[in-house]
Design a protein around this motif. Structure first.
Motif, short mmCIF file in Angstrom:
data_model
loop_
_atom_site.label_atom_id
_atom_site.label_comp_id
_atom_site.label_asym_id
_atom_site.label_seq_id
_atom_site.Cartn_x
_atom_site.Cartn_y
_atom_site.Cartn_z
N ARG A 155 21.41 35.33 21.11
CA ARG A 155 21.48 35.01 19.68
C ARG A 155 20.07 35.16 19.13
O ARG A 155 19.16 34.43 19.51
CB ARG A 155 22.04 33.62 19.48
CG ARG A 155 22.81 33.47 18.18
CD ARG A 155 23.59 32.17 18.10
NE ARG A 155 22.75 31.02 18.39
CZ ARG A 155 22.90 30.21 19.42
NH1 ARG A 155 23.86 30.40 20.30
NH2 ARG A 155 22.08 29.20 19.60
N GLU A 175 28.62 38.85 16.90
CA GLU A 175 28.79 37.85 15.84
C GLU A 175 27.57 37.85 14.91
O GLU A 175 26.43 37.97 15.38
CB GLU A 175 28.90 36.44 16.43
CG GLU A 175 30.08 36.22 17.34
CD GLU A 175 30.07 34.84 17.98
OE1 GLU A 175 31.08 34.49 18.59
OE2 GLU A 175 29.04 34.12 17.90
N TYR A 176 27.86 37.68 13.64
CA TYR A 176 26.79 37.49 12.66
C TYR A 176 26.96 36.10 12.06
O TYR A 176 28.06 35.77 11.60
CB TYR A 176 26.91 38.47 11.49
CG TYR A 176 26.83 39.93 11.83
CD1 TYR A 176 25.64 40.63 11.64
CD2 TYR A 176 27.93 40.63 12.31
CE1 TYR A 176 25.56 41.99 11.91
CE2 TYR A 176 27.86 41.99 12.59
CZ TYR A 176 26.67 42.67 12.39
OH TYR A 176 26.60 44.00 12.66
N GLU A 177 25.91 35.34 12.04
CA GLU A 177 25.93 34.11 11.24
C GLU A 177 25.36 34.50 9.88
O GLU A 177 24.25 35.04 9.81
CB GLU A 177 25.07 33.03 11.89
CG GLU A 177 25.09 31.72 11.13
CD GLU A 177 24.10 30.72 11.71
OE1 GLU A 177 24.55 29.64 12.12
OE2 GLU A 177 22.89 31.04 11.77
N VAL A 220 30.58 32.59 10.36
CA VAL A 220 30.31 33.50 11.47
C VAL A 220 31.32 34.64 11.36
O VAL A 220 32.52 34.40 11.28
CB VAL A 220 30.44 32.78 12.83
CG1 VAL A 220 30.36 33.79 13.98
CG2 VAL A 220 29.34 31.74 12.97
N SER A 280 32.93 37.98 13.04
CA SER A 280 33.08 38.70 14.29
C SER A 280 34.34 39.54 14.17
O SER A 280 34.98 39.57 13.12
CB SER A 280 33.23 37.72 15.46
OG SER A 280 34.48 37.05 15.36
N TYR A 299 32.74 41.49 8.95
CA TYR A 299 32.15 42.00 10.19
C TYR A 299 32.01 43.52 10.13
O TYR A 299 30.94 44.07 10.42
CB TYR A 299 33.04 41.58 11.37
CG TYR A 299 32.59 42.09 12.71
CD1 TYR A 299 31.42 41.60 13.32
CD2 TYR A 299 33.33 43.04 13.39
CE1 TYR A 299 31.02 42.07 14.57
CE2 TYR A 299 32.94 43.50 14.64
CZ TYR A 299 31.78 43.01 15.22
OH TYR A 299 31.39 43.47 16.45
N SER A 303 21.62 34.83 12.02
CA SER A 303 21.49 35.21 13.43
C SER A 303 22.44 36.34 13.81
O SER A 303 23.52 36.49 13.24
CB SER A 303 21.66 34.01 14.36
OG SER A 303 23.02 33.74 14.57
N ASN A 320 24.28 37.77 17.13
CA ASN A 320 24.63 37.58 18.53
C ASN A 320 24.92 38.97 19.07
O ASN A 320 25.90 39.61 18.69
CB ASN A 320 25.86 36.66 18.64
CG ASN A 320 26.40 36.56 20.05
OD1 ASN A 320 26.25 37.47 20.86
ND2 ASN A 320 27.07 35.45 20.34
#
Ligand code: FAD
Ligand code: NAG
Ligand code: NAG
Ligand code: NAG
Ligand code: NAG
Ligand code: NAG
Length: 453
Positions: free
Chosen positions: A139, A195-197, A207, A209, A217, A232, A234
């Motif tokens: 992450r 994953e994107y926060e 999040v 995904s 996503y 963040s 991932n």
């Protein structure tokens, strides 16, 4: 069919001043001169003591491109978490104050990552990298720089698909695509994000995904800064030993032979050895005239020119077209007497694996569905003239491809249209859905870089 892409990088001779900007709120134009932002900055100053810097006293602030360095913002704020980014965004929207978001700051126009007359949201403190227990993912904070990420992964003997230059940020790099020395093996950086926060336009944190907010996503994989502030990434990581780097320079007479050899290496990347990475640059210097030099991975390619411009063109590979490209560059530069700018054309390969990996996890927004490799050229020169001529040559050779890589694109190039009409339409719809008030659009508050609407 194989695909090549080309980008052009050139010094930009004028600088842009922060001028009055008119914004629209509920269809009503707002004459903007920083007034709204003054209030926003005052509020942020009380919420983020020590992390709010007014332009006049922001002495330590520095950024790669001179045009952005000269950009006059009202204040710069340094949130340190997703929650804080959300708070900052609320203040900005409440005050209807324009802003820009900065990660590595390697984009090249005012307002790309330094706000013209507004607030620069500097993600630099969101820079930690956490490796998962099974060591297959990490992450990465949305403000991290390439060198920080590699420094964090190195002790584990791990790497990710990261940039070639340590100061480039994970943010712009990954949201736009992300080509790397590991491209032959792993493809685009964006195809490795699980994953994107994200902080959305309404300041909620989600999040995204393949399973959660799948449209968002998809959009974040190639959609740039239109959908959210990513706090963040991932991303998958993998074991990686030392990367070999070597460099050689050849005289101008050898360019034809060089291009033929380079094409062979690009073919090897696709078929036999995905470890091979090659880039080459065609350069003018007063001392050596025109030379061609190759780098077999890991270099600091740019000697910090004060102002920069990139523009980009995609084409299918062709040695003949490659030769024509160098010839055109030489002619353009010499015609305009720009040799003093040390013009150069850099060619990177983006191999077959890149296209293949773009099909995983529901596909990305780039709209590339081509078998074979990409080659990516960057030049310091008269960008528009060269690209126009080069495009013509590519069309004549029946080797033109419309894809424009956002991270090397010039202002005015229609990046999202280049992804294909359908992808562009889908991006616009997703953007509208998550951002009905258009806060992150060209008529909203976050207007810099490339906007889908
Ligand atoms: C010297 C140099 C070397 C380069 N090498 C490579 C390379 O090897 N491979 C490659 O593919 N590209 C390369 N690039 C291009 C690079 O990927 C782009 O310039 C990229 O946009 C830079 O990202 P950044 O975060 O450093 O820049 P920034 O200017 O900080 O960001 C670029 C844009 O992305 C937005 N953004 C940044 N972070 C976030 C975030 N977390 N959430 C939402 N939006 C965000 C910003 O608002 C801005 O509009 C290079 C560029 C330079 C100048
Ligand atoms: C800013 O704009 C407001 C509203 O148009 C105006 O009243 C004010 O005088 C302007 N301030 C400056 C410094 O230009
Ligand atoms: C990344 O996402 C995967 C899939 O959801 C998860 O298993 C993993 O723990 C995450 N990695 C980190 C470092 O959070
Ligand atoms: C994050 O940024 C801060 C401030 O620049 C710096 O002190 C710190 O070392 C960085 N952390 C990492 C992991 O690079
Ligand atoms: C090209 O530039 C050089 C140095 O700037 C100058 O001396 C020369 O006269 C210029 N030549 C032309 C043809 O403009
Ligand atoms: C924020 O926007 C998202 C995406 O459109 C939406 O799902 C969510 O309900 C919104 N949250 C609030 C509090 O409005």
């Amino acid at each position: 069919m194989k695909l090549t892409y080309l980008s052009l990088l050139a010094p930009f001779l004028t600088s842009t001043n922060a001028a009055d900007i008119s914004l629209q709120k509920d269809g009503v134009p707002i004459l903007h001169n920083g007034t709204n932002c003054q209030q926003a900055c005052e509020t942020l100053a009380s919420e983020f003591p020590g992390r709010l810097h007014y332009l006049g006293s922001d002495d330590s602030f520095t950024i790669w491109d001179q045009k952005q360095l000269e950009t006059r913002y009202v204040c710069r704020v340094e949130p340190a978490s997703a929650d804080e980014v959300s708070k900052v965004l609320q203040v900005l929207v409440n005050n209807w104050c324009r802003f820009a978001v900065k990660c590595g700051g390697h984009s090249r126009f005012p307002d790309d990552s330094v706000s013209v007359g507004g607030v620069t949201v500097d993600l630099g403190l969101i820079n930690n990298t956490v490796v998962s227990d099974d060591r297959t993912t990490a992450r990465i904070g949305g403000g991290s720089l390439t060198r920080q990420i590699f420094a964090a992964l190195d002790p584990y003997g791990l790497a990710h698909v990261g940039g070639r230059v340590g100061q480039v940020g994970v943010g712009g790099f990954t949201l736009g695509g992300g080509t790397s020395v590991l491209a032959a093996k792993y493809g685009w950086a964006l195809d490795h994000v699980l994953e994107y926060e994200v902080v959305l336009p309404n300041a909620t944190i989600v999040v995204a995904s393949e399973d959660s907010h799948p449209d968002l996503y998809y959009a974040l994989r190639g959609g740039g800064n239109n959908f959210g502030i990513v706090t963040s990434f991932n991303t998958s990581v993998f074991p990686q030993g030392t990367v070999y780097t070597g460099s050689r320079t050849f005289a101008d007479e050898q360019t034809d032979r060089f291009l033929e050899e380079a094409e062979k290496i690009f073919t090897i990347q696709d078929a036999e050895d995905t470890n091979v990475g090659l880039e080459y640059r065609y350069t003018y210097s007063a001392q050596n005239g025109w030379t061609i030099s190759s780098t077999q991975r890991y270099s600091e390619p740019v000697s910090n020119p004060p102002v920069n411009l990139f523009t980009t063109l995609t084409h299918y590979p062709s040695v003949e077209l490659g030769k024509k490209g160098l010839e055109l560059l030489k002619r353009t530069v010499e015609r305009a007497n720009l040799t003093s700018l040390t013009p150069q054309l850099i060619t990177y390969s983006i191999p077959a694996a890149t296209m293949e990996m773009s099909k995983v996890r529901g596909g990305n927004a780039l709209g590339l569905d081509v078998e074979g490799h990409l080659v990516n050229d960057a030049v310091y020169a008269l960008a528009d003239d060269f690209i126009a001529d080069f495009r013509k040559a590519a069309e004549d050779a029946n080797a033109f491809h419309p894809f424009i890589y956002i991270n090397y694109a010039n202002k005015g190039q229609d990046v999202f249209l280049s992804y294909g009409k359908q992808n562009q339409q889908r991006l616009m719809e997703i953007q509208h859905e998550i951002d009905p008030h258009g806060v992150f659009t060209s008529s909203g508050l976050w207007t810099g870089f490339f906007k889908v609407r």
